[in-house]
Design an enzyme around this catalytic site. Sequence first.
Site, PDB file in Angstrom:
ATOM      1  N   ASP A 218       4.747   3.114 -14.118  1.00  0.00           N
ATOM      2  CA  ASP A 218       3.850   4.232 -13.791  1.00  0.00           C
ATOM      3  C   ASP A 218       5.028   5.058 -12.887  1.00  0.00           C
ATOM      4  O   ASP A 218       4.422   5.717 -12.083  1.00  0.00           O
ATOM      5  CB  ASP A 218       2.757   4.062 -13.308  1.00  0.00           C
ATOM      6  CG  ASP A 218       1.833   5.382 -13.345  1.00  0.00           C
ATOM      7  OD1 ASP A 218       2.272   6.300 -14.060  1.00  0.00           O
ATOM      8  OD2 ASP A 218       0.808   5.606 -12.539  1.00  0.00           O
TER       9      ASP A 218
ATOM     10  N   ASN B 288      -8.892   4.640  -3.669  1.00  0.00           N
ATOM     11  CA  ASN B 288      -8.868   5.559  -2.624  1.00  0.00           C
ATOM     12  C   ASN B 288      -7.834   4.812  -1.767  1.00  0.00           C
ATOM     13  O   ASN B 288      -7.925   3.850  -1.602  1.00  0.00           O
ATOM     14  CB  ASN B 288     -10.326   5.749  -1.973  1.00  0.00           C
ATOM     15  CG  ASN B 288     -11.423   6.552  -2.739  1.00  0.00           C
ATOM     16  OD1 ASN B 288     -11.432   6.054  -3.985  1.00  0.00           O
ATOM     17  ND2 ASN B 288     -11.839   7.506  -2.233  1.00  0.00           N
TER      18      ASN B 288
ATOM     19  N   THR C 204      -7.759  10.255  -3.195  1.00  0.00           N
ATOM     20  CA  THR C 204      -8.797   9.587  -4.077  1.00  0.00           C
ATOM     21  C   THR C 204      -8.280   9.925  -5.713  1.00  0.00           C
ATOM     22  O   THR C 204      -8.166  10.898  -6.062  1.00  0.00           O
ATOM     23  CB  THR C 204      -9.906  10.617  -4.067  1.00  0.00           C
ATOM     24  OG1 THR C 204     -10.338  10.411  -2.848  1.00  0.00           O
ATOM     25  CG2 THR C 204     -11.479   9.810  -4.917  1.00  0.00           C
TER      26      THR C 204
ATOM     27  N   ASN D 185       4.267   9.061  -8.067  1.00  0.00           N
ATOM     28  CA  ASN D 185       4.408   7.777  -7.170  1.00  0.00           C
ATOM     29  C   ASN D 185       5.674   7.407  -6.742  1.00  0.00           C
ATOM     30  O   ASN D 185       5.943   6.274  -6.086  1.00  0.00           O
ATOM     31  CB  ASN D 185       4.018   6.828  -8.375  1.00  0.00           C
ATOM     32  CG  ASN D 185       2.577   6.570  -8.716  1.00  0.00           C
ATOM     33  OD1 ASN D 185       1.918   6.859  -8.020  1.00  0.00           O
ATOM     34  ND2 ASN D 185       2.445   6.172 -10.098  1.00  0.00           N
TER      35      ASN D 185
ATOM     36  N   LYS E  99      -5.769   0.723   0.682  1.00  0.00           N
ATOM     37  CA  LYS E  99      -5.877   1.018  -0.661  1.00  0.00           C
ATOM     38  C   LYS E  99      -7.231   0.321  -0.918  1.00  0.00           C
ATOM     39  O   LYS E  99      -7.058  -0.980  -1.039  1.00  0.00           O
ATOM     40  CB  LYS E  99      -4.751   0.821  -1.776  1.00  0.00           C
ATOM     41  CG  LYS E  99      -4.883   1.497  -2.978  1.00  0.00           C
ATOM     42  CD  LYS E  99      -3.468   1.512  -3.714  1.00  0.00           C
ATOM     43  CE  LYS E  99      -3.652   2.006  -5.310  1.00  0.00           C
ATOM     44  NZ  LYS E  99      -2.600   2.001  -5.870  1.00  0.00           N
TER      45      LYS E  99
ATOM     46  N   GLU F   6      -8.654   5.132  -9.912  1.00  0.00           N
ATOM     47  CA  GLU F   6      -8.973   3.852  -9.696  1.00  0.00           C
ATOM     48  C   GLU F   6      -9.234   3.373  -8.177  1.00  0.00           C
ATOM     49  O   GLU F   6      -9.920   2.588  -8.003  1.00  0.00           O
ATOM     50  CB  GLU F   6      -8.055   2.837 -10.319  1.00  0.00           C
ATOM     51  CG  GLU F   6      -8.178   2.583 -11.997  1.00  0.00           C
ATOM     52  CD  GLU F   6      -6.907   3.182 -12.243  1.00  0.00           C
ATOM     53  OE1 GLU F   6      -6.139   3.428 -11.855  1.00  0.00           O
ATOM     54  OE2 GLU F   6      -7.147   3.754 -13.719  1.00  0.00           O
TER      55      GLU F   6
ATOM     56  N   ASP G  81       2.723   2.516  -5.417  1.00  0.00           N
ATOM     57  CA  ASP G  81       1.667   2.489  -6.809  1.00  0.00           C
ATOM     58  C   ASP G  81       2.078   1.554  -7.893  1.00  0.00           C
ATOM     59  O   ASP G  81       2.499   1.840  -8.777  1.00  0.00           O
ATOM     60  CB  ASP G  81       1.273   3.765  -7.264  1.00  0.00           C
ATOM     61  CG  ASP G  81      -0.001   3.780  -8.000  1.00  0.00           C
ATOM     62  OD1 ASP G  81      -0.369   2.686  -8.226  1.00  0.00           O
ATOM     63  OD2 ASP G  81       0.070   5.124  -8.629  1.00  0.00           O
TER      64      ASP G  81
ATOM     65  N   GLU H  21       1.913  -1.315   4.496  1.00  0.00           N
ATOM     66  CA  GLU H  21       2.739  -0.456   5.454  1.00  0.00           C
ATOM     67  C   GLU H  21       2.541   1.039   5.374  1.00  0.00           C
ATOM     68  O   GLU H  21       2.403   1.526   4.178  1.00  0.00           O
ATOM     69  CB  GLU H  21       4.419  -0.833   5.369  1.00  0.00           C
ATOM     70  CG  GLU H  21       5.393  -0.060   6.154  1.00  0.00           C
ATOM     71  CD  GLU H  21       6.759  -0.469   5.704  1.00  0.00           C
ATOM     72  OE1 GLU H  21       7.872   0.288   6.285  1.00  0.00           O
ATOM     73  OE2 GLU H  21       6.971  -1.481   4.938  1.00  0.00           O
TER      74      GLU H  21
HETATM   75  N1  LIG Z   1       1.746   3.040   1.838  1.00  0.00           N
HETATM   76  C1  LIG Z   1       1.527   4.344   1.779  1.00  0.00           C
HETATM   77  N2  LIG Z   1       1.810   4.999   2.802  1.00  0.00           N
HETATM   78  C2  LIG Z   1       1.398   6.340   2.866  1.00  0.00           C
HETATM   79  N3  LIG Z   1       0.761   7.114   1.659  1.00  0.00           N
HETATM   80  C3  LIG Z   1       0.491   6.168   0.689  1.00  0.00           C
HETATM   81  C4  LIG Z   1       0.570   5.001   0.335  1.00  0.00           C
HETATM   82  N4  LIG Z   1       0.242   4.611  -0.392  1.00  0.00           N
HETATM   83  C5  LIG Z   1      -0.176   5.510  -1.193  1.00  0.00           C
HETATM   84  N5  LIG Z   1      -0.333   6.552  -0.223  1.00  0.00           N
HETATM   85  C6  LIG Z   1      -0.845   8.135  -0.681  1.00  0.00           C
HETATM   86  O1  LIG Z   1      -1.978   7.709  -1.578  1.00  0.00           O
HETATM   87  C7  LIG Z   1      -1.597   8.271  -2.879  1.00  0.00           C
HETATM   88  C8  LIG Z   1      -2.303   7.578  -3.836  1.00  0.00           C
HETATM   89  O2  LIG Z   1      -1.631   6.325  -3.946  1.00  0.00           O
HETATM   90  P1  LIG Z   1      -1.390   5.376  -5.167  1.00  0.00           P
HETATM   91  O3  LIG Z   1      -0.890   4.162  -4.696  1.00  0.00           O
HETATM   92  O4  LIG Z   1      -0.352   6.361  -6.179  1.00  0.00           O
HETATM   93  O5  LIG Z   1      -2.505   5.235  -5.910  1.00  0.00           O
HETATM   94  P2  LIG Z   1      -3.388   5.815  -7.222  1.00  0.00           P
HETATM   95  O6  LIG Z   1      -3.452   4.605  -8.062  1.00  0.00           O
HETATM   96  O7  LIG Z   1      -4.394   6.614  -6.940  1.00  0.00           O
HETATM   97  O8  LIG Z   1      -2.435   6.815  -7.718  1.00  0.00           O
HETATM   98  C9  LIG Z   1       0.020   8.375  -2.988  1.00  0.00           C
HETATM   99  O9  LIG Z   1       0.377   9.558  -3.708  1.00  0.00           O
HETATM  100  C10 LIG Z   1       0.289   8.641  -1.464  1.00  0.00           C
HETATM  101  O10 LIG Z   1       0.071  10.067  -1.078  1.00  0.00           O
HETATM  102 MG   LIG Z   2      -0.469   7.035  -7.836  1.00  0.00          MG
END
Ligand SMILES: Nc1ncnc2c1ncn2[C@@H]1O[C@H](COP(=O)(O)OP(=O)(O)O)[C@@H](O)[C@H]1O
Ligand SMILES: [Mg+2]
Length: 269
Positions: A193, A67, A62, A198, A81, A65, A209, A149
């Site tokens: 970022d 989940n 979570t 990330n 996402k 912006e 991200d 993926e």
């Molecule tokens: N494609 C993915 N596969 C596995 N885990 C993911 C993936 N995308 C995001 N995550 C998990 O979700 C978390 C948050 O995703 P992220 O894209 O960084 O969103 P935020 O904008 O909330 O930081 C990541 O740190 C990771 O643990």
């Molecule tokens: Mg992130």
Amino acid sequence: MKRDQPEKEFNFDREVDRLGIRIKDANQLKVRDDVFDEITLLALYKLVHKKWLSAIGGSISTGKEANVFLADREGTDVAIKIYRIRTANFNTMNEYILGDRRFTGMRKSRKDLIFAWAKKEFSNLKRAHEAGLSVPEPYVWDRNILIMEFMGAEGRPYPQMRNVDLEDAAVTYEEIISFMIDLYKNAGLIHADLSEFNILFGERPFFIDMGQSVTTDHPRAFQFLKRDIANINHFFSSRCEVKDERELFTRITGLVFPDLDKEQQGKKV
Ligand SMILES: Nc1ncnc2c1ncn2[C@@H]1O[C@H](COP(=O)(O)OP(=O)(O)O)[C@@H](O)[C@H]1O
Ligand SMILES: [Mg+2]
């Protein structure tokens, strides 16, 4: 006589039933209220109908912006996402969209901006993935939802690099620099970022991200790149020998390090 129209009420349970799939955390009130609103369920409905989704599993993250959930697509793990329409941090999002030529002329209501954000993350990931970079392959987006993926093994996401004891930090550092170079040169993007939050790590780094990533002609592109370099150097400075930030900037862009207070553009070396 005119009768009052009965107001069409949004019934969460009925709508989830209609979806015909299991949403594991949907009975948690906070998740239900913040994430699965009417618009989001409608978008999910479309994605389920088009067979991009079979079930939504446990929550992975979570964030400010969005989940992220583990989901199932006909027996394969995918990551979903969902940018929150109600409680996304709207102000920071605006700054990146403005100045991106791919998003000029768009209406800027809150909802539109959030949809544009999901679309932007999709197209950034697609560009990076097509350039052969180590990012999750994006599959589809609809409204505020992005399906991509799953970066992990046996239903468990790879850990964020900040939680990993790197076996050979110098090698990983070089891999991250190569990523920045290839992203710039082959995909025309700056992550904007980049940090140990990330980057997921499973034997090698995976970069995620990219909602805020910008094209190299964005007015603040160099500023974002300088910050990415500084973040990475900060993380690695206690783990291995790091390179001079100016030298890295030149390696990535082929430009001399700009003094951004005085001039916005770098000059050709
Ligand atoms: N494609 C993915 N596969 C596995 N885990 C993911 C993936 N995308 C995001 N995550 C998990 O979700 C978390 C948050 O995703 P992220 O894209 O960084 O969103 P935020 O904008 O909330 O930081 C990541 O740190 C990771 O643990
Ligand atoms: Mg992130």
